[in-house]
Scaffold this active site. Structure first.
Site, PDB file in Angstrom:
ATOM      1  N   HIS A 174       0.846  -1.186   0.000  1.00 44.90           N
ATOM      2  CA  HIS A 174       0.000   0.000   0.000  1.00 44.90           C
ATOM      3  C   HIS A 174       0.890   1.248   0.000  1.00 44.90           C
ATOM      4  O   HIS A 174       2.047   1.212   0.430  1.00 44.90           O
ATOM      5  CB  HIS A 174      -0.901   0.021   1.238  1.00 44.90           C
ATOM      6  CG  HIS A 174      -1.858  -1.125   1.299  1.00 44.90           C
ATOM      7  ND1 HIS A 174      -2.941  -1.229   0.460  1.00 44.90           N
ATOM      8  CD2 HIS A 174      -1.875  -2.232   2.087  1.00 44.90           C
ATOM      9  CE1 HIS A 174      -3.606  -2.339   0.730  1.00 44.90           C
ATOM     10  NE2 HIS A 174      -2.993  -2.965   1.708  1.00 44.90           N
ATOM     11  N   CYS A 201      -0.242   2.489  -4.349  1.00 46.47           N
ATOM     12  CA  CYS A 201      -0.994   3.703  -4.672  1.00 46.47           C
ATOM     13  C   CYS A 201      -0.071   4.917  -4.548  1.00 46.47           C
ATOM     14  O   CYS A 201       0.816   4.946  -3.685  1.00 46.47           O
ATOM     15  CB  CYS A 201      -2.181   3.861  -3.725  1.00 46.47           C
ATOM     16  SG  CYS A 201      -3.494   2.643  -3.969  1.00 46.47           S
TER      17      CYS A 201
END
Length: 448
Positions: free
Chosen positions: A151, A192
């Site tokens: 992430h 991301c």
């Protein structure tokens, strides 16, 4: 006899010249090293470790020896209680088991930003007694390939319990360059906002070439949802570059050619390249291994377009993965009681996320003193690039330690653009700290 002596001398001279040329070639090419990192944990994040296991298999099959590959991953998939086939990890539906042979240099609680950066810097003393203790033992003629999967958020890359910030990564790369720890380096990063790890941070003249799964302001995407396993098997960017590497002759494909192909096939986010773009002319084999695999992977089903690409048709933004998985479990439930259970889990997830959003809303409102301005700072359509790094990273650290652990509450990563906006509008980390006294008296934990 004179002619014999001359011949002997000439032969010796040619032998020395050939040896020097060979040494020169070897010095120029050096060795290839690789560091593979999956920063997450849990069955819900299956895809991250599956990506890294697949990357290991590519390197191994292309002749990179294990003693020059370092793997850092939590290692909680193969024998997870949710795994119906113990010892098996796959990266695409009905795909091969990518787990066998994968190195386990650093697992569990050893997967930390601090340890990762020590491995890159070659700090063997600092890694004594931790995992395998192995670090990069590279010099000025060696090539380094780094694959990072997890992430992310603006300027951040997550680990199981902590967060790596982009400036620490950039400083480590600059330190490696200054200390001649590599000749050329390539990074492939899946997260991301992964482009924010490099924008205005990675110089174009230190022989480092990087690909990011997304731009500085975009999500990356998960794909290959498997109903049997109840999770996503891969990430779109990672799947695309690795499936290309599985089938291409890497001696003929350049890094730029792979980038252009992957950028075209990944229509979910904008794949970008950074750093020394001249390295794009180098062949992929220089960074994934020189040998041709003995066996070809199982053939991929050909697809005419993205409309029937099995990766793209199952893709979802990474922040939507938890809710998508829970909804699938609810649909698969066989009894009303099971359906109710999974609906309750969905409700809990939504409520926990609302708690995080309200905490950030209250924090930004306390800093700005105005509801209208707070809404503006929190708007997803209002996203600054990071310029005031010190303010932003200090603010992140404050929220991480006083409000909610960002590594364990990954939805909180989606809210950090508000801190970027605050800093870029002239607010300070001290103001954020003062606001947390009333807004975050109790830290929130365990929210996906």
């Amino acid at each position: 006899m004179k002619w014999v002596a001359v011949a002997v001398m000439l032969t010796a001279a040619l032998t020395v010249q050939a040896s020097n040329e060979e040494n020169s070639v070897q010095a120029h090419h050096g060795h290839l090293w690789a560091v593979l990192l999956a920063g997450s944990t849990s069955w819900m994040n299956y895809r991250h470790q599956a990506d890294v296991c697949h990357a290991y298999q590519i390197l191994h099959q292309h002749g990179v020896p294990d003693h020059r590959i370092i793997v850092m991953m939590y290692d909680d998939l193969a024998h997870n209680e949710e795994n119906p086939t113990p010892g098996v990890v796959i990266n695409r539906p009905d795909g091969p088991n990518v787990y066998p042979g994968v190195l386990k240099d650093y697992t569990g609680k050893d997967v930390t930003p601090e340890n990762f950066l020590k491995v890159l810097r070659g700090d063997a003393e600092g890694m004594k007694g931790i995992g395998s203790g192995r670090v990069l033992k590279t010099g000025p003629n060696d090539r380094v390939f780094i694959n990072m999967v997890d992430h992310g958020a603006p300027g951040l890359f997550a680990f199981p319990d902590e967060i790596l910030n982009a400036t620490d990564l950039a400083d480590t790369l600059l330190d490696m360059h200054t200390n001649q720890k590599y000749f050329e380096m390539v990074l492939y990063v899946e997260s991301c906002e992964s482009g924010s790890l490099f924008k205005n941070l990675l110089p174009h003249d230190i022989n480092v070439y990087a690909l990011s799964a997304s731009s500085p302001h975009q999500h990356s995407y998960a794909c290959y949802f498997d109903n049997h396993l109840g999770t996503f098997l891969g990430d779109v960017f990672s799947v695309k570059w690795m499936e290309d590497s599985d089938i291409e002759n890497l001696h003929y494909e350049s890094l730029k050619a792979q980038f252009l192909l992957v950028r075209k096939e990944v229509n979910t986010s904008t794949v970008m390249h950074w750093g020394d773009l001249k390295l794009g002319s180098q062949k992929v084999s220089r960074f994934l291994g020189p040998k041709k695999p003995h066996s070809k992977p199982a053939p991929l089903k050909s697809v005419a377009s993205s409309r029937n690409d099995p990766c793209l048709t199952t893709s979802v933004p990474n922040p939507d993965v938890p809710i998508t998985i829970l909804q699938a479990k609810k649909r698969k439930a066989e009894t009303p009681e099971e359906q109710q259970h999974w609906q309750e889990q969905i409700d809990i997830l939504h409520n926990n996320r609302l708690t995080l959003k309200m905490a950030m809303w209250n924090l930004v409102r306390a800093v700005t003193g105005q509801e209208e301005k707070a809404s503006y700072m929190l708007s997803s359509h209002h996203q600054h690039d990071i310029v005031r790094w010190s303010c932003y990273l200090d603010s992140v650290r404050i929220v991480h330690t006083r409000c909610f652990n960002l590594a364990q509450n990954v939805y909180g990563l989606r809210l950090l653009h508000a801190l970027v906006n605050l800093c870029e509008h002239g607010y300070t980390a001290d103001q954020v700290l003062q606001a947390t006294a009333s807004v975050c008296p109790i830290a929130v934990s365990g929210v996906m």
